[in-house]
Motif scaffolding. Sequence first.
Motif, short mmCIF file in Angstrom:
data_model
loop_
_atom_site.label_atom_id
_atom_site.label_comp_id
_atom_site.label_asym_id
_atom_site.label_seq_id
_atom_site.Cartn_x
_atom_site.Cartn_y
_atom_site.Cartn_z
N ARG A 140 -6.17 1.39 -1.15
CA ARG A 140 -8.11 1.97 -1.71
C ARG A 140 -8.39 2.73 -0.43
N ALA A 141 -9.02 1.64 0.48
CA ALA A 141 -10.09 1.52 1.65
C ALA A 141 -9.54 1.72 2.60
N ILE A 142 -8.21 1.78 2.96
CA ILE A 142 -7.71 2.46 4.22
C ILE A 142 -7.05 3.85 3.68
N GLY A 143 -6.64 4.47 2.38
CA GLY A 143 -6.19 5.74 2.10
C GLY A 143 -6.91 6.55 1.30
N GLY A 144 -8.26 5.91 0.47
CA GLY A 144 -8.35 6.63 0.02
C GLY A 144 -8.12 6.33 -1.74
N PRO A 145 -9.06 7.56 -3.34
CA PRO A 145 -8.27 6.12 -4.01
C PRO A 145 -7.18 6.83 -5.03
N GLU A 146 -6.16 7.99 -4.00
CA GLU A 146 -5.41 8.72 -5.12
C GLU A 146 -4.04 7.95 -4.75
N LEU A 147 -3.12 8.02 -6.15
CA LEU A 147 -2.63 7.23 -6.38
C LEU A 147 -1.22 6.94 -5.57
N ARG A 148 -0.83 7.98 -5.39
CA ARG A 148 0.83 8.18 -4.48
C ARG A 148 0.47 7.54 -3.45
N ARG A 149 -1.21 7.85 -2.02
CA ARG A 149 -1.21 7.27 -1.30
C ARG A 149 -1.21 6.00 -0.91
#
Length: 311
Positions: free
Chosen positions: A247-256
């Motif tokens: 989440r720190a790298i790609g944000g909170p979106e689940l699939r990412r």
Amino acid sequence: MLASLVVGAGEVGVMRSLAALVGGNDADARFVVWQLRLPRTLVGLVVGASLAVAGALLQVISRNPLAEPGLLGVSAGSAFAVAVMLSLGATVLELRIGVAQLGALLGCACVLGVTRVRGLGNDPIRLVLAGAAFSSLLAALTSLLLLIDRRAADEIRFWVVGSLAGRRLDDLLAVMPSVALAGLVLVMVARPMASLALGERASAGLGHHPGRLRLLAVIIVALLVGGATAIAGPIAFVGLVVPFMARAIGGPELRRTLLLCLPLGPLLVLSADVISRRLVAPSELPLGVLTALVGAPVLIMVVRARRLPSL
């Protein structure tokens, strides 16, 4: 993966291992690399990815950044179930896998059910407290098994600390069908499951069924954690640290987050495994001990934050 194949605690060093990888004639080095380290590395890949994805799913369905298989009783339930089967004399790996997955399912259901009785499932502290209490209870029962059954004590003690040492390709092949099934189902439902991070009302408003999605997520978690625990033992904090990094790298979106968990989970597990081979060479430090040493400071850092991150 390359480091996991060429670095070890024994006499076969890096140069001999590299020569064996490119077709050298050193029989001892070839045996160590291809028969011992390669299965161990492949098991580490599957275990790391499974625990990381399971942790990310638990955090989404509970909307709690502290949710993790080791903290919510999932790993403890799986470990206790396998310890019971070992004490009863079970030797068939397929039986152990099914029992581990059933134990993981029951452990997760108990903790989530207790905290949701009064609508407290979204309270991070209460959820962790319930999981810690349940995990401690099962750990105590596992210790009781060690005292009662001295015959199985050595096998249970070796397995319960969490390690990749001595794992074979047969172990991995036995667990792959359930892991693959969980992955296939997750790919099919990842998009609607992401709506759970918005809350049950928002998810229902988007045309989904939150109850069914949450049940499906718990089953996926049980398959992944049960399979990983059956072949490597309980390995703590991977399901907490890796989703936190993703989440720190790609944000909170689940699939990412799930996509990033696939490389980051094996990266953490294999790195810790390589370090565990060298810290006390020629012996090895159990992998579960090292991941706990890495994960505990991360948990403390998250808990001490002024405001817990929301999902």
